[in-house]
Design a protein around this motif. Structure first.
Motif, PDB file in Angstrom:
ATOM      1  N   VAL A 132       0.817  -1.218   0.000  1.00 25.18           N
ATOM      2  CA  VAL A 132       0.000   0.000   0.000  1.00 25.18           C
ATOM      3  C   VAL A 132       0.848   1.264   0.000  1.00 25.18           C
ATOM      4  N   PHE A 133       1.937   1.266   0.763  1.00 25.14           N
ATOM      5  CA  PHE A 133       2.759   2.471   0.917  1.00 25.14           C
ATOM      6  C   PHE A 133       4.164   2.245   0.387  1.00 25.14           C
ATOM      7  N   GLU A 134       4.525   3.004  -0.621  1.00 28.34           N
ATOM      8  CA  GLU A 134       5.898   2.939  -1.123  1.00 28.34           C
ATOM      9  C   GLU A 134       6.877   3.320  -0.012  1.00 28.34           C
ATOM     10  N   THR A 135       6.548   4.397   0.696  1.00 20.08           N
ATOM     11  CA  THR A 135       7.292   4.793   1.890  1.00 20.08           C
ATOM     12  C   THR A 135       6.286   5.230   2.935  1.00 20.08           C
ATOM     13  N   TYR A 136       6.741   5.323   4.205  1.00 21.18           N
ATOM     14  CA  TYR A 136       5.828   5.649   5.301  1.00 21.18           C
ATOM     15  C   TYR A 136       6.638   6.288   6.423  1.00 21.18           C
ATOM     16  N   PRO A 137       6.041   7.191   7.210  1.00 19.83           N
ATOM     17  CA  PRO A 137       6.815   7.902   8.230  1.00 19.83           C
ATOM     18  C   PRO A 137       7.298   7.038   9.391  1.00 19.83           C
ATOM     19  N   PHE A 138       6.710   5.876   9.583  1.00 20.96           N
ATOM     20  CA  PHE A 138       7.164   4.925  10.591  1.00 20.96           C
ATOM     21  C   PHE A 138       7.446   3.591   9.898  1.00 20.96           C
ATOM     22  N   PRO A 139       8.354   2.773  10.433  1.00 25.02           N
ATOM     23  CA  PRO A 139       8.817   1.575   9.716  1.00 25.02           C
ATOM     24  C   PRO A 139       7.841   0.385   9.755  1.00 25.02           C
ATOM     25  N   VAL A 140       6.620   0.623   9.293  1.00 27.43           N
ATOM     26  CA  VAL A 140       5.614  -0.443   9.292  1.00 27.43           C
ATOM     27  C   VAL A 140       5.920  -1.517   8.256  1.00 27.43           C
ATOM     28  N   HIS A 141       6.894  -1.288   7.381  1.00 35.39           N
ATOM     29  CA  HIS A 141       7.312  -2.313   6.413  1.00 35.39           C
ATOM     30  C   HIS A 141       8.129  -3.419   7.079  1.00 35.39           C
ATOM     31  N   ASP A 142       8.531  -3.201   8.321  1.00 39.60           N
ATOM     32  CA  ASP A 142       9.437  -4.097   9.032  1.00 39.60           C
ATOM     33  C   ASP A 142       8.659  -4.958  10.036  1.00 39.60           C
ATOM     34  N   PRO A 143       8.608  -6.279   9.845  1.00 40.00           N
ATOM     35  CA  PRO A 143       7.879  -7.139  10.787  1.00 40.00           C
ATOM     36  C   PRO A 143       8.374  -7.005  12.224  1.00 40.00           C
ATOM     37  N   GLU A 144       9.676  -6.787  12.409  1.00 32.36           N
ATOM     38  CA  GLU A 144      10.217  -6.653  13.766  1.00 32.36           C
ATOM     39  C   GLU A 144       9.692  -5.396  14.448  1.00 32.36           C
ATOM     40  N   TYR A 145       9.554  -4.321  13.697  1.00 32.83           N
ATOM     41  CA  TYR A 145       8.989  -3.088  14.266  1.00 32.83           C
ATOM     42  C   TYR A 145       7.546  -3.321  14.700  1.00 32.83           C
ATOM     43  N   ILE A 146       6.761  -3.969  13.839  1.00 39.13           N
ATOM     44  CA  ILE A 146       5.365  -4.231  14.174  1.00 39.13           C
ATOM     45  C   ILE A 146       5.273  -5.084  15.435  1.00 39.13           C
ATOM     46  N   ALA A 147       6.093  -6.132  15.508  1.00 37.99           N
ATOM     47  CA  ALA A 147       6.082  -7.011  16.682  1.00 37.99           C
ATOM     48  C   ALA A 147       6.452  -6.244  17.943  1.00 37.99           C
ATOM     49  N   LYS A 148       7.417  -5.351  17.832  1.00 39.53           N
ATOM     50  CA  LYS A 148       7.843  -4.559  18.990  1.00 39.53           C
ATOM     51  C   LYS A 148       6.722  -3.645  19.481  1.00 39.53           C
ATOM     52  N   THR A 149       6.021  -2.986  18.546  1.00 42.03           N
ATOM     53  CA  THR A 149       4.939  -2.087  18.956  1.00 42.03           C
ATOM     54  C   THR A 149       3.786  -2.865  19.591  1.00 42.03           C
ATOM     55  N   MET A 150       3.556  -4.095  19.142  1.00 39.68           N
ATOM     56  CA  MET A 150       2.517  -4.931  19.756  1.00 39.68           C
ATOM     57  C   MET A 150       2.791  -5.188  21.235  1.00 39.68           C
ATOM     58  N   LEU A 151       4.062  -5.279  21.585  1.00 36.00           N
ATOM     59  CA  LEU A 151       4.434  -5.555  22.972  1.00 36.00           C
ATOM     60  C   LEU A 151       4.254  -4.343  23.867  1.00 36.00           C
ATOM     61  N   HIS A 152       4.122  -3.179  23.265  1.00 33.77           N
ATOM     62  CA  HIS A 152       4.025  -1.959  24.051  1.00 33.77           C
ATOM     63  C   HIS A 152       2.599  -1.406  24.022  1.00 33.77           C
ATOM     64  N   ASN A 153       2.333  -0.442  23.182  1.00 33.11           N
ATOM     65  CA  ASN A 153       1.057   0.266  23.289  1.00 33.11           C
ATOM     66  C   ASN A 153       0.230   0.278  22.010  1.00 33.11           C
ATOM     67  N   PHE A 154       0.506  -0.647  21.088  1.00 38.10           N
ATOM     68  CA  PHE A 154      -0.263  -0.712  19.850  1.00 38.10           C
ATOM     69  C   PHE A 154      -1.156  -1.946  19.821  1.00 38.10           C
ATOM     70  N   VAL A 155      -2.376  -1.757  19.330  1.00 41.84           N
ATOM     71  CA  VAL A 155      -3.273  -2.865  18.995  1.00 41.84           C
ATOM     72  C   VAL A 155      -3.573  -2.760  17.507  1.00 41.84           C
ATOM     73  N   TYR A 156      -3.333  -3.847  16.782  1.00 41.59           N
ATOM     74  CA  TYR A 156      -3.605  -3.873  15.346  1.00 41.59           C
ATOM     75  C   TYR A 156      -4.849  -4.712  15.077  1.00 41.59           C
ATOM     76  N   LEU A 157      -5.659  -4.237  14.147  1.00 45.14           N
ATOM     77  CA  LEU A 157      -6.829  -4.971  13.688  1.00 45.14           C
ATOM     78  C   LEU A 157      -6.651  -5.309  12.217  1.00 45.14           C
ATOM     79  N   GLY A 158      -7.057  -6.525  11.846  1.00 46.35           N
ATOM     80  CA  GLY A 158      -6.935  -6.942  10.459  1.00 46.35           C
ATOM     81  C   GLY A 158      -8.227  -7.530   9.944  1.00 46.35           C
ATOM     82  N   ILE A 159      -8.417  -7.420   8.646  1.00 48.51           N
ATOM     83  CA  ILE A 159      -9.528  -8.077   7.965  1.00 48.51           C
ATOM     84  C   ILE A 159      -8.943  -9.080   6.978  1.00 48.51           C
ATOM     85  N   TRP A 160      -9.427 -10.303   7.070  1.00 47.38           N
ATOM     86  CA  TRP A 160      -8.983 -11.378   6.177  1.00 47.38           C
ATOM     87  C   TRP A 160     -10.106 -11.738   5.210  1.00 47.38           C
TER      88      TRP A 160
END
Length: 279
Positions: free
Chosen positions: A149-177
């Motif tokens: 969706v995003f060629e570039t983005y202000p936060f490193p959401v392209h990185d699975p490790e970043y997403i996993a790290k934010t999940m451990l702190h103060n982020f909740v992600y919702l997905g539709i399959w």
């Protein structure tokens, strides 16, 4: 390369050449007013074009006296009682000059009309879709969606490790399959100390747009924060995006200002609209 998120005393900020700015994300009271000089020095040393700060009411006058201007205000941002402000200091004339004010105004006008279509309950558009809170085992799929969706983005959401790290702190992600394929995402950045939540990082794969998936994700996100003693929710949405601004307007969010040339998305600076909703 993404900008760095660092501590400045007990405050938190993001800065770097990618967004060509400093973003004071969280201001600690014991860092004020000294942090004003620190921000100025860092911006001048690095040659940044903008400083933007999210601050409580008690710091507003001090920032304005230092040449900042108010771009948006969020009533009750801090614990549902104290107002919050987005204030900015532009360090170049070009950064302060909005590229398409007429287009941004047209988006807000359209959203204000469409807000009358508000629905108290939003249903999943199709039975073959299902929504849930994302888990750490989903991070690779999530990163792939953001990469698409995003060629570039202000936060490193392209990185699975970043997403996993934010999940451990103060982020909740919702997905539709759709069947077993992740097709849409959003996130909530929760600040329990200030009792607010930012609705952010919405992304829908191109083939699945136009089905109301972001609208459903926002509705579900509100159900999540409703059980967490959150008093105010807000978002920072691309000023030229009819779809996202209409989505927030239809959910009862109130437009409160625009952050000019604030964020580098897909290679160019975009202005961002601020919307909020008391819960």
């Amino acid at each position: 390369m993404n900008d760095a998120i660092v501590r400045a005393g007990n405050s938190q900020l993001q800065h770097g050449a990618y967004n060509d700015r400093i973003y004071l994300m969280k201001l600690a009271e014991d860092d004020y007013p000294g942090i004003l000089d620190d921000l100025e020095k860092l911006a001048l040393d690095q040659g940044y074009g903008k400083i933007v700060a999210k601050i409580p009411d008690w710091a507003r006058s001090g920032f304005l006296q230092m040449g900042y201007q108010q771009e948006a205000a969020v009533p009750g941002l801090f614990n549902g009682v104290a107002d919050g402000y987005f204030v900015s200091k532009f360090l170049s004339d070009s950064r302060a000059r909005e590229k398409d004010p007429e287009g941004a105004a047209a988006v807000i006008h359209t959203a204000s009309v469409r807000c009358r279509e508000r629905e108290d309950e939003v249903k999943m558009p199709e039975r073959s879709f299902h929504c849930r809170i994302c888990k750490d085992t989903d991070v690779s799929q999530m990163a792939q969606v953001y990469q698409t969706v995003f060629e570039t983005y202000p936060f490193p959401v392209h990185d699975p490790e970043y997403i996993a790290k934010t999940m451990l702190h103060n982020f909740v992600y919702l997905g539709i399959w759709h069947d077993e394929k992740l097709v849409a995402l959003s996130a909530i950045e929760i600040d329990l100390q200030s009792a607010n939540g930012e609705m952010t990082d919405f992304a829908t794969l191109p083939a699945y747009r136009g089905r109301g998936l972001s609208h459903f994700l926002l509705y579900q996100a509100e159900q999540v924060v409703g059980g967490k003693d959150i008093r105010t929710v807000y978002t920072i949405a691309r000023a030229t995006s009819f779809g996202m601004n209409i989505t927030f307007a239809k959910r009862g969010y109130i437009y409160t200002g625009r952050l000019v040339n604030n964020t580098n998305i897909s290679g160019s600076f975009e202005s961002m609209n601020v919307w909020y909703k008391p819960l």
